[in-house]
Each structure stands twice: as structure tokens, then as C-alpha cells.
Design an enzyme around this catalytic site. Structure first.
Site, short mmCIF file in Angstrom:
data_model
loop_
_atom_site.label_atom_id
_atom_site.label_comp_id
_atom_site.label_asym_id
_atom_site.label_seq_id
_atom_site.Cartn_x
_atom_site.Cartn_y
_atom_site.Cartn_z
N GLN A 155 -2.31 9.29 1.52
CA GLN A 155 -2.13 9.77 2.90
C GLN A 155 -1.51 11.17 2.93
OE1 GLN A 155 0.55 7.46 5.34
NE2 GLN A 155 1.91 6.91 3.68
N ASP B 263 -5.89 10.53 -13.82
CA ASP B 263 -5.10 9.29 -13.81
C ASP B 263 -3.81 9.51 -14.60
OD1 ASP B 263 -3.99 6.78 -14.17
OD2 ASP B 263 -5.95 5.78 -14.29
N TYR C 115 3.12 5.69 -7.39
CA TYR C 115 3.04 4.24 -7.23
C TYR C 115 3.91 3.92 -6.02
CZ TYR C 115 3.42 -0.74 -8.23
OH TYR C 115 3.37 -2.11 -8.15
N ASP D 12 13.73 8.45 0.19
CA ASP D 12 15.05 8.02 0.67
C ASP D 12 15.53 6.77 -0.08
OD1 ASP D 12 12.83 6.69 1.82
OD2 ASP D 12 13.97 6.04 3.57
N TYR E 4 11.09 0.44 -7.27
CA TYR E 4 10.40 1.65 -6.81
C TYR E 4 11.39 2.82 -6.73
CZ TYR E 4 8.48 4.91 -3.32
OH TYR E 4 8.09 6.05 -2.65
N TRP F 281 9.72 6.94 5.20
CA TRP F 281 8.95 6.19 6.20
C TRP F 281 7.67 6.96 6.58
CZ3 TRP F 281 12.36 3.25 10.30
CH2 TRP F 281 13.41 2.60 9.64
N1 NAP Z 1 4.74 6.04 1.87
C1 NAP Z 1 6.03 6.18 2.19
O1 NAP Z 1 6.55 5.59 3.13
C2 NAP Z 1 6.88 7.14 1.40
C3 NAP Z 1 8.25 7.23 1.69
C4 NAP Z 1 9.03 8.13 0.96
C5 NAP Z 1 8.46 8.90 -0.02
N2 NAP Z 1 7.13 8.78 -0.31
C6 NAP Z 1 6.56 9.60 -1.38
O2 NAP Z 1 5.59 10.47 -0.82
C7 NAP Z 1 4.58 10.74 -1.80
C8 NAP Z 1 3.19 10.50 -1.21
O3 NAP Z 1 3.07 9.12 -0.90
P1 NAP Z 1 1.92 8.55 0.02
O4 NAP Z 1 2.58 7.83 1.13
O5 NAP Z 1 0.92 9.60 0.32
O6 NAP Z 1 1.31 7.47 -0.98
P2 NAP Z 1 -0.14 6.83 -1.04
O7 NAP Z 1 -0.84 6.99 0.27
O8 NAP Z 1 0.07 5.48 -1.62
O9 NAP Z 1 -0.89 7.76 -2.08
C9 NAP Z 1 -0.57 7.75 -3.42
C10 NAP Z 1 -1.77 8.18 -4.19
O10 NAP Z 1 -1.43 8.15 -5.57
C11 NAP Z 1 -2.55 7.67 -6.25
N3 NAP Z 1 -2.20 7.09 -7.55
C12 NAP Z 1 -1.66 5.88 -7.80
N4 NAP Z 1 -1.59 5.69 -9.13
C13 NAP Z 1 -2.11 6.81 -9.71
C14 NAP Z 1 -2.33 7.20 -11.05
N5 NAP Z 1 -2.03 6.40 -12.07
N6 NAP Z 1 -2.86 8.41 -11.28
C15 NAP Z 1 -3.19 9.23 -10.26
N7 NAP Z 1 -3.04 8.90 -8.97
C16 NAP Z 1 -2.48 7.71 -8.70
C17 NAP Z 1 -3.15 6.61 -5.37
O11 NAP Z 1 -4.49 6.45 -5.76
P3 NAP Z 1 -5.45 5.30 -5.16
O12 NAP Z 1 -5.84 5.83 -3.81
O13 NAP Z 1 -6.56 5.27 -6.13
O14 NAP Z 1 -4.64 4.07 -5.11
C18 NAP Z 1 -2.97 7.23 -4.00
O15 NAP Z 1 -4.11 7.96 -3.61
C19 NAP Z 1 4.91 9.87 -3.00
O16 NAP Z 1 5.63 10.61 -3.94
C20 NAP Z 1 5.82 8.79 -2.42
O17 NAP Z 1 6.69 8.25 -3.39
C21 NAP Z 1 6.33 7.93 0.40
#
Ligand code: NAP
Length: 291
Positions: free
Chosen positions: A11, A35, A60, A101, A124, A149
Site C-alpha cells: 500500500q 525478494d 513483513y 510505532d 513484529y 496505523w
Molecule cells: N501497515 C501498517 O499499519 C504500518 C504501520 C506502521 C509502519 N508500517 C511500515 O510501513 C511500511 C510499509 O508497509 P505497508 O503498510 O505498505 O505494508 P504492505 O502493504 O503489507 O506492503 C508490504 C510489501 O512488502 C512486500 N514483501 C513482503 N515480503 C517481501 C519479501 N520477502 N521481499 C520483498 N518484498 C516483500 C509485500 O509483498 P506481497 O505483496 O507479495 O505480499 C508487500 O507488497 C513497512 O515498513 C511497515 O513496517 C506499516
């Protein structure tokens, strides 16, 4: 400037691709092509592409599943970002990385500062914290943005779950004793692009970011609970379901969540003169964009 965005199907990456495109030549790679669990192949791709900046949006993010998949979570959130940072350090490349967070225990009564002690209470959070440490120890030119979030109309997140279940169910029981700042991917991507656009033209990106290396809190302003977030969503997109506020105790999950994970954004403001919108305005913008 050649920019590599990892995790291209995620996202946040989806918003980053749109916002960073005007700043350089963007190569966005999905897990299929880059990957993080297969470092030799990633390393070969990096050597071929020779990016000036890596924006690591891959992670992840399955908070509950991580309790049973510790090794995989650490592989993607800790080991791989450390390797990316080491690559950057050795190859005159800059790094932007995102953290969470959930590195905090949630016991504080006021918003967390970057220098506050971390104490993740789930796997996580531990894996993300270890990623921060690995990047900082590499000494590469890296900015780490802790956010919270996160939602958009792409992928899996609380907003999308509410929009779906709100139409399917009669009642939704939502936690009302965890506080945080809902943050749109649009706001994060816009702020990231703005920071990059402030680079003086004569400076290589690696030298520009090296001046500011470190951790920054980057969330939409103000805070609410999950219940408050759900109420706001249903005020903007009426749903069939009635909302009921419940406590964390009433909704046990495999991973514990911090009770209060608001992040103080002053360092971002002082360093880059950037303030993200109020969370409610960002939510309106997100839902308006879709209608
Ligand atoms: N989501 C939240 O609420 C939240 C909150 C705080 C911080 N964050 C941080 O914000 C950042 C972006 O998160 P997001 O919400 O955009 O997460 P997301 O929508 O889950 O996207 C993560 C992406 O990483 C990919 N991925 C997973 N394993 C991988 C691997 N082994 N090699 C390469 N790519 C891989 C996934 O691929 P697939 O599409 O193939 O699964 C997915 O496209 C992350 O660092 C997360 O920790 C997120």
C-alpha cells in the site's frame, strides 16, 4: 537520480511510486523480482541497477502471524534492511526506510520522541526495531521514518476492513482503549517526496541525506482510538453495521499491541519544515479521492 522502490505491490509503495516519479527515474520491484529473502539475487539486481536511492517499502507486516513466524519476520524486517543499508554504505547509495510505532511498549502518557527507549511488545515490533538498529549501525546515509496505523484504498488495512465489514455485518465490536494516529500512505509518500525535493541541485542524494541520517517520526497529526477511527470512517461512508466500543481485553489477539503509540513529529517539522495533515483531513482526502 535512479530510485529503487521495493515491495512495489504494497500500500505504501503504491503511493510512493506515484509521488516519487517526478523526482527521478523510478524502478519499482515487487517481491517476485526483488525478494528480500533471497539476498544473492537482490545483490545482483542492485549491482545491475546501481540505484542512487533505495526506498524500502517492503516489509513483513502481518503483526499477529509474526508471533508464529519469527524467523521470517526477522529475515524481512531486520536482516534484509541491514543488508540493504550495508550495500548503500559500500556503494554511494542513500536509503529511506519505514518503521513503526510498535517499537514502543505503549506505557507512556505523552507522544513518543525519537530518542525514547524502545521496548517492542510483539515479534513484529522486535523485528522492525532490529532493522532500525542494523541500518543505524551500517552508518549509511539513511532516513528511517516511523509511522503508524497505515491505510489507503490499496491492500490490507483497517480502513478497507471497515468498508467491507460495514456493509456485511450488523454489528462491529471495535477496540476503544488503544490510542494512535491513523496515517494515510498518501501523506507519507507526499512528505517523503517533499523531503527529497528539498535536495540542493548540486548535491548528490547520498550527500544530502547523509546530513540528516537518523530516525524521524512521521504520522498524520492528532490521534484517536480504533473505535474513533471506525466512527469517522462510517460518518463519511455510511454503513449498515452498528459500532460497539470494546476493550483490548475483550478482543484477544496473538500479538499484544501498545495501548498508546502516538508519535511526536516535532523533529520532522524542525528538520524539514514538514507537518503531515490532521488524521481526519487525510481520511477525508483518501475517501474523496475514491468517489
Ligand atoms: N501497515 C501498517 O499499519 C504500518 C504501520 C506502521 C509502519 N508500517 C511500515 O510501513 C511500511 C510499509 O508497509 P505497508 O503498510 O505498505 O505494508 P504492505 O502493504 O503489507 O506492503 C508490504 C510489501 O512488502 C512486500 N514483501 C513482503 N515480503 C517481501 C519479501 N520477502 N521481499 C520483498 N518484498 C516483500 C509485500 O509483498 P506481497 O505483496 O507479495 O505480499 C508487500 O507488497 C513497512 O515498513 C511497515 O513496517 C506499516
Amino acid at each position: 537520480m535512479k530510485i529503487l522502490i521495493t515491495g512495489a505491490n504494497g500500500q505504501l509503495a503504491t503511493s510512493l511510486i506515484a509521488h516519487l516519479a517526478p523526482l527521478g527515474s523510478v524502478v519499482a520491484l515487487t517481491r517476485q523480482d526483488f525478494d528480500l529473502c533471497h539476498w544473492e539475487e537482490c545483490f545482483a539486481t542492485l549491482n545491475k541497477l546501481q540505484p542512487d536511492l533505495i526506498v524500502n517499502a517492503a516489509a513483513y507486516t502481518a503483526v499477529d502471524r509474526a508471533e508464529n513466524e519469527r524467523d521470517l519476520a526477522f529475515q524481512i524486517n531486520a536482516i534484509a534492511p541491514t543488508r540493504l543499508a550495508q550495500y548503500c554504505h559500500n556503494n554511494h547509495c542513500a536509503l529511506i526506510h519505514y518503521s513503526t510505532d510498535y517499537v514502543f511498549n505503549g506505557q507512556k502518557n505523552t507522544p513518543y520522541l525519537e530518542q525514547d527507549p524502545t521496548e517492542p511488545i510483539n515479534i513484529y515490533g522486535q523485528s522492525k526495531r532490529q532493522g532500525e538498529i542494523g541500518i543505524l549501525e551500517s552508518n549509511c546515509a539513511a532516513l528511517i521514518f516511523r509511522t503508524s496505523w497505515v491505510y489507503s484504498l490499496v491492500g490490507h488495512n483497517f480502513l478497507k476492513t471497515m468498508l467491507k465489514l460495514g456493509m456485511e455485518r450488523d454489528e462491529l465490536r471495535i477496540i476503544d482503549d488503544q490510542r494512535g494516529s491513523p496515517t494515510s500512505t498518501e501523506s507519507i509518500a507526499r512528505a517523503t517526496a517533499l523531503i527529497l525535493s528539498k535536495k540542493p541541485t548540486h548535491l548528490p542524494i547520498v550527500d544530502y541525506l547523509a546530513q540528516y541520517r537518523g530516525i524521524y517520526h512521521m504520522t498524520n497529526q492528532s490521534d484517536t482510538t480504533w473505535y474513533g477511527f471506525a466512527q469517522a470512517i462510517f460518518a463519511l461512508r455510511p454503513a449498515r453495521a452498528q459500532l460497539t466500543a470494546i476493550s483490548t481485553e475483550q478482543y484477544p489477539t496473538p500479538a499484544k499491541r501498545p495501548a498508546m503509540s502516538c508519535l511526536d513529529n516535532s523533529k520532522l517539522k524542525q528538520t524539514f519544515d514538514i507537518t503531515l495533515p490532521h488524521w481526519h483531513d487525510a481520511l477525508i482526502a483518501c475517501l474523496t479521492q475514491s468517489s
